[in-house]
Structure formats: structure tokens, C-alpha cells
Motif scaffolding. Sequence first.
Motif, PDB file in Angstrom:
ATOM      1  N   GLY A  37       0.822  -1.211   0.000  1.00 44.17           N
ATOM      2  CA  GLY A  37       0.000   0.000   0.000  1.00 44.17           C
ATOM      3  C   GLY A  37       0.852   1.256   0.000  1.00 44.17           C
ATOM      4  N   LYS A  38       1.886   1.273   0.809  1.00 44.71           N
ATOM      5  CA  LYS A  38       2.760   2.451   0.909  1.00 44.71           C
ATOM      6  C   LYS A  38       3.530   2.730  -0.378  1.00 44.71           C
ATOM      7  CE  LYS A  38       3.474   1.758   5.820  1.00 44.71           C
ATOM      8  NZ  LYS A  38       4.473   1.396   6.837  1.00 44.71           N
ATOM      9  N   ARG A  39       3.693   1.715  -1.214  1.00 45.69           N
ATOM     10  CA  ARG A  39       4.411   1.892  -2.479  1.00 45.69           C
ATOM     11  C   ARG A  39       3.482   2.191  -3.655  1.00 45.69           C
ATOM     12  NH1 ARG A  39       6.631  -2.685  -0.333  1.00 45.69           N
ATOM     13  NH2 ARG A  39       5.717  -4.038  -1.920  1.00 45.69           N
ATOM     14  N   MET A  40       2.190   2.177  -3.416  1.00 53.84           N
ATOM     15  CA  MET A  40       1.221   2.386  -4.492  1.00 53.84           C
ATOM     16  C   MET A  40       1.185   3.842  -4.945  1.00 53.84           C
ATOM     17  SD  MET A  40      -0.285  -0.482  -5.287  1.00 53.84           S
ATOM     18  CE  MET A  40      -1.673   0.156  -6.220  1.00 53.84           C
ATOM     19  N   PRO A  41       1.002   4.061  -6.240  1.00 54.52           N
ATOM     20  CA  PRO A  41       0.761   5.430  -6.705  1.00 54.52           C
ATOM     21  C   PRO A  41      -0.496   5.977  -6.022  1.00 54.52           C
ATOM     22  CG  PRO A  41       1.138   3.960  -8.564  1.00 54.52           C
ATOM     23  CD  PRO A  41       1.007   3.089  -7.341  1.00 54.52           C
ATOM     24  N   GLY A  42      -0.411   7.180  -5.524  1.00 58.61           N
ATOM     25  CA  GLY A  42      -1.552   7.806  -4.868  1.00 58.61           C
ATOM     26  C   GLY A  42      -1.614   7.607  -3.371  1.00 58.61           C
ATOM     27  N   VAL A  44      -0.684   8.299   0.380  1.00 56.17           N
ATOM     28  CA  VAL A  44      -0.185   9.494   1.066  1.00 56.17           C
ATOM     29  C   VAL A  44       0.335   9.161   2.466  1.00 56.17           C
ATOM     30  CG1 VAL A  44      -0.792  11.781   1.953  1.00 56.17           C
ATOM     31  CG2 VAL A  44      -1.721  11.002  -0.247  1.00 56.17           C
ATOM     32  N   TRP A  45      -0.476   8.469   3.278  1.00 55.39           N
ATOM     33  CA  TRP A  45      -0.138   8.277   4.693  1.00 55.39           C
ATOM     34  C   TRP A  45      -0.943   7.123   5.275  1.00 55.39           C
ATOM     35  CZ3 TRP A  45      -3.457   8.650   8.908  1.00 55.39           C
ATOM     36  CH2 TRP A  45      -2.850   8.692  10.167  1.00 55.39           C
ATOM     37  N   MET A  46      -0.384   6.469   6.302  1.00 51.83           N
ATOM     38  CA  MET A  46      -1.083   5.396   7.009  1.00 51.83           C
ATOM     39  C   MET A  46      -0.776   5.488   8.501  1.00 51.83           C
ATOM     40  SD  MET A  46      -0.534   1.265   6.630  1.00 51.83           S
ATOM     41  CE  MET A  46      -1.121   1.245   4.936  1.00 51.83           C
ATOM     42  N   LEU A  72      -6.406   3.061   9.074  1.00 52.84           N
ATOM     43  CA  LEU A  72      -6.646   4.474   8.782  1.00 52.84           C
ATOM     44  C   LEU A  72      -5.558   4.931   7.826  1.00 52.84           C
ATOM     45  CD1 LEU A  72      -8.055   7.201   9.337  1.00 52.84           C
ATOM     46  CD2 LEU A  72      -6.640   7.393  11.402  1.00 52.84           C
ATOM     47  N   SER A  73      -5.980   5.409   6.655  1.00 53.22           N
ATOM     48  CA  SER A  73      -5.003   5.844   5.661  1.00 53.22           C
ATOM     49  C   SER A  73      -5.534   7.016   4.859  1.00 53.22           C
ATOM     50  CB  SER A  73      -4.613   4.688   4.732  1.00 53.22           C
ATOM     51  OG  SER A  73      -5.733   4.209   4.013  1.00 53.22           O
ATOM     52  N   VAL A  74      -4.636   7.646   4.101  1.00 55.80           N
ATOM     53  CA  VAL A  74      -4.976   8.787   3.262  1.00 55.80           C
ATOM     54  C   VAL A  74      -4.434   8.520   1.867  1.00 55.80           C
ATOM     55  CG1 VAL A  74      -4.680  11.281   2.903  1.00 55.80           C
ATOM     56  CG2 VAL A  74      -4.938  10.379   5.236  1.00 55.80           C
ATOM     57  N   TRP A  75      -5.253   8.843   0.867  1.00 60.88           N
ATOM     58  CA  TRP A  75      -4.931   8.596  -0.537  1.00 60.88           C
ATOM     59  C   TRP A  75      -5.190   9.855  -1.350  1.00 60.88           C
ATOM     60  CZ3 TRP A  75      -3.066   3.808  -1.988  1.00 60.88           C
ATOM     61  CH2 TRP A  75      -3.061   2.851  -0.966  1.00 60.88           C
ATOM     62  N   HIS A 108     -18.790  -0.111   9.547  1.00 64.29           N
ATOM     63  CA  HIS A 108     -17.431  -0.098  10.080  1.00 64.29           C
ATOM     64  C   HIS A 108     -16.426   0.528   9.105  1.00 64.29           C
ATOM     65  CE1 HIS A 108     -17.962  -3.823   7.807  1.00 64.29           C
ATOM     66  NE2 HIS A 108     -16.697  -3.700   7.501  1.00 64.29           N
ATOM     67  N   PHE A 109     -16.916   1.197   8.065  1.00 66.70           N
ATOM     68  CA  PHE A 109     -16.050   1.810   7.063  1.00 66.70           C
ATOM     69  C   PHE A 109     -16.565   3.211   6.753  1.00 66.70           C
ATOM     70  CE2 PHE A 109     -15.184   2.755   2.559  1.00 66.70           C
ATOM     71  CZ  PHE A 109     -13.802   2.673   2.566  1.00 66.70           C
ATOM     72  N   VAL A 110     -15.636   4.164   6.683  1.00 58.12           N
ATOM     73  CA  VAL A 110     -16.010   5.545   6.372  1.00 58.12           C
ATOM     74  C   VAL A 110     -14.865   6.221   5.609  1.00 58.12           C
ATOM     75  CG1 VAL A 110     -15.106   6.496   8.558  1.00 58.12           C
ATOM     76  CG2 VAL A 110     -16.946   7.699   7.333  1.00 58.12           C
ATOM     77  N   MET A 111     -15.240   7.159   4.765  1.00 56.85           N
ATOM     78  CA  MET A 111     -14.261   7.999   4.068  1.00 56.85           C
ATOM     79  C   MET A 111     -14.676   9.454   4.221  1.00 56.85           C
ATOM     80  SD  MET A 111     -13.617   5.847   0.525  1.00 56.85           S
ATOM     81  CE  MET A 111     -15.355   5.593   0.166  1.00 56.85           C
ATOM     82  N   TRP A 112     -13.699  10.357   4.043  1.00 51.87           N
ATOM     83  CA  TRP A 112     -13.961  11.791   4.061  1.00 51.87           C
ATOM     84  C   TRP A 112     -12.753  12.494   3.454  1.00 51.87           C
ATOM     85  CZ3 TRP A 112     -12.163   8.986   8.000  1.00 51.87           C
ATOM     86  CH2 TRP A 112     -11.110   9.478   8.761  1.00 51.87           C
ATOM     87  N   TRP A 113     -12.975  13.718   2.994  1.00 48.08           N
ATOM     88  CA  TRP A 113     -11.894  14.499   2.397  1.00 48.08           C
ATOM     89  C   TRP A 113     -11.165  15.277   3.481  1.00 48.08           C
ATOM     90  CZ3 TRP A 113     -10.676  13.082  -2.250  1.00 48.08           C
ATOM     91  CH2 TRP A 113     -11.648  12.566  -3.100  1.00 48.08           C
ATOM     92  N   VAL A 114      -9.837  15.287   3.402  1.00 51.63           N
ATOM     93  CA  VAL A 114      -8.998  16.044   4.338  1.00 51.63           C
ATOM     94  C   VAL A 114      -8.117  16.992   3.534  1.00 51.63           C
ATOM     95  CG1 VAL A 114      -8.989  14.242   6.108  1.00 51.63           C
ATOM     96  CG2 VAL A 114      -7.169  14.282   4.394  1.00 51.63           C
ATOM     97  N   PRO A 115      -7.750  18.139   4.096  1.00 54.67           N
ATOM     98  CA  PRO A 115      -6.825  19.026   3.394  1.00 54.67           C
ATOM     99  C   PRO A 115      -5.488  18.315   3.163  1.00 54.67           C
ATOM    100  CG  PRO A 115      -7.825  20.139   5.284  1.00 54.67           C
ATOM    101  CD  PRO A 115      -8.195  18.681   5.379  1.00 54.67           C
ATOM    102  N   GLU A 116      -4.863  18.584   2.041  1.00 54.42           N
ATOM    103  CA  GLU A 116      -3.554  17.980   1.772  1.00 54.42           C
ATOM    104  C   GLU A 116      -2.626  18.264   2.943  1.00 54.42           C
ATOM    105  OE1 GLU A 116      -1.918  19.142  -2.017  1.00 54.42           O
ATOM    106  OE2 GLU A 116      -3.728  18.504  -3.078  1.00 54.42           O
TER     107      GLU A 116
END
Length: 164
Positions: A37-42, A44-46, A72-75, A108-116
Motif C-alpha cells: 500500500g505504501k508503495r502504491m501510486p496515490g 499518502v499516509w497510514m 486508517l489511511s490517506v490517498w 465499520h467503514f467511512v471515508m472523508w476528504w482532508v486538506p492535503e
Amino acid sequence: MIGHHLAELNVGRIVAPIDDPRVADFMANLDRINGLGKRMPGFVWMMEGSGAPGTGNTENAIGGDPLFVPNLSVWETAEALETFVWGTIHKQFYDRRAEWFEVLGAMHFVMWWVPEGHEPTLDEALDRLEHLKKHGDSDHAFGWAHLKEARLWQRNTCAPVAAE
């Protein structure tokens, strides 16, 4: 969304403690899958645990229950997250989730937009999950169906009983 990245929280409850043979295959592959996951294009953070080999986020217990395992991760985009989840070897482990995780009776799953540049906390993510449970999809907290650009989830999503 310009200037934002996609955060996701997925909470699972493993069927046994992390040193139990019933979850050994899952635990043995955590570092491999997280590393991919950490090596995938796109990517950002885990959120990480202690960094001890083979432990992943298992040290980040929710509600004092060590069997709850948060991811918990960011893409950069929904497409990047979808590609990782359903377009890599991760899918093989996703397809085996019933071997290692209980079926949860609540969403048990959620997404949301966060500032870069923002790295969400587990408490922030759990608040978003609660908001989704109470109010359904909104710009504040949402599932895959809320994202028009997301496509792969439609044929790979959990059965309704697992995500109600």
C-alpha cells in the motif's frame, strides 16, 4: 477534490488474539500488504503501530478491545484507493476476510476528504464513522456509493449484512 486527499477508516474485529493460529496467516502478511500500500501510486499516509514486525495497527485498540483493528489511511484519490484494495494482491486477503474477522452488525467503514498534508487521528476517524452511522452519506462522512468516480467497489463490496 482539489487541495484535498481521501481519508478512510476501516475497522475490523479479529476472531482471535493476534498470536492465535486462527489469525496467523493474516498477521504474517500484514507487513507485506501494508508495505505494498505504501508503495502504491496515490498513497499518502497510514496510521502505524509501534513498527514491530508483524503487528500492523493491532496496538491501536478501540474502546480498550485489543481485537478491534483499525486501518486508517490517506490517498490522493478514490481511484488510487480502489486500485490498491481491489487491483492488487490485497484483494486476495480482502476476499478471505471472513476467515479472520467477525461480521460486525454496524457500519465499520467511512471515508472523508482532508486538506492535503493533514494526518487524521483515530478519534477524528471514529467521529466521522459515528456521523455516517447517524446521518448517512454526506460530504462530511461517506461510503463508496457517495463517490461518483469510484467504480471497482460496486462488484467487490461487502454483503449488506456485513455493513449495515
